[in-house]
Write an enzyme that holds these catalytic residues in place. Structure first.
Site, PDB file in Angstrom:
ATOM      1  N   ASP A 221      -7.096  -1.097  -4.514  1.00 47.28           N
ATOM      2  CA  ASP A 221      -8.125  -0.795  -3.511  1.00 47.28           C
ATOM      3  C   ASP A 221      -9.081   0.088  -3.919  1.00 47.28           C
ATOM      4  OD1 ASP A 221      -7.062  -2.689  -1.733  1.00 47.28           O
ATOM      5  OD2 ASP A 221      -5.642  -1.278  -0.776  1.00 47.28           O
TER       6      ASP A 221
ATOM      7  N   ASP B 173       0.996  -1.076   0.027  1.00 49.59           N
ATOM      8  CA  ASP B 173      -0.027  -0.027   0.002  1.00 49.59           C
ATOM      9  C   ASP B 173       1.045   1.188  -0.146  1.00 49.59           C
ATOM     10  OD1 ASP B 173      -2.370  -1.344   0.021  1.00 49.59           O
ATOM     11  OD2 ASP B 173      -2.304  -1.739   2.420  1.00 49.59           O
TER      12      ASP B 173
END
Length: 206
Positions: A181, A147
């Protein structure tokens, strides 16, 4: 729009999301050390973190292997569903939303399947490097999801008189997420906003 055109566009979108997601992740993985933060603006930073959980770093339930297997099954299920909806001549916008969800899930699956066996985890402040197959930091199915997007839109400190939270530093929208995401979230939000009737009418008969 013909079924063939919808199928081609769906496949192209799926591949584009996957490629963009992996380019970003590999660039961050091999160009930043774990925990490094690059401030772009006061409300947007690149922050390299890794997680074993769901989207936005949420904790997983059922263990890492269960989560990865569930994602793989979900990808095939969504792929089958998209194919069926294309055959039924559903609107292209609806197909795009479903494809975004599938592509985002697939992007994170790639991390889980392969990153553990092809990347190392060097000590700070070194950055990760590609390794021969099987010489990475983990095993097949047990890679960590990369991420990097961090949007601390508003930050403040709680007043000293506040019970339980006295002086605590708070951040509005603290999750760190990745391109995959974002694709999942955009697809789901668009489905809810524009295709909620279709969602409520879903059935799985041929």
């Amino acid at each position: 729009m013909s079924r063939k055109t919808k199928s081609i566009l769906s496949i192209l979108l799926f591949m584009a999301v996957l490629v963009i997601d992996q380019i970003i992740k590999v660039s961050v993985k091999t160009g930043m050390y774990l925990g490094e933060r690059i401030e772009i603006t006061s409300w947007f930073s690149l922050l390299f973190v890794e997680n074993n959980g769901m989207a936005f770093g949420w904790e997983l339930w059922g263990g890492k292997l269960f989560l990865t297997l569930f994602r793989i099954i979900a990808i095939f299920a969504i792929g089958w569903f998209i194919t069926r909806e294309i055959k039924r001549q559903q609107p292209m916008g609806y197909i795009i939303c479903l494809t975004l969800v599938a592509a985002g899930a697939a992007g994170n699956i790639i991390d889980c399947l392969f990153y553990g066996v092809i990347f190392n985890t060097p000590p700070y402040p070194q950055v990760a490097e590609l390794q021969p197959w099987g010489y990475g930091y983990g095993e097949f199915f047990y890679g960590k999801v990369v991420d990097m997007f961090y949007f601390p839109l508003v930050e403040w400190d709680m007043p000293d008189w506040m019970p339980f939270y006295s002086g605590q530093h708070c951040v509005f929208f603290s999750p760190v997420f990745n391109f995959a995401d974002a694709a999942i979230s955009c697809g789901i939000i668009a489905l809810i906003l524009f295709y909620n009737k279709k969602i409520s009418q879903i059935h799985f008969k041929r």
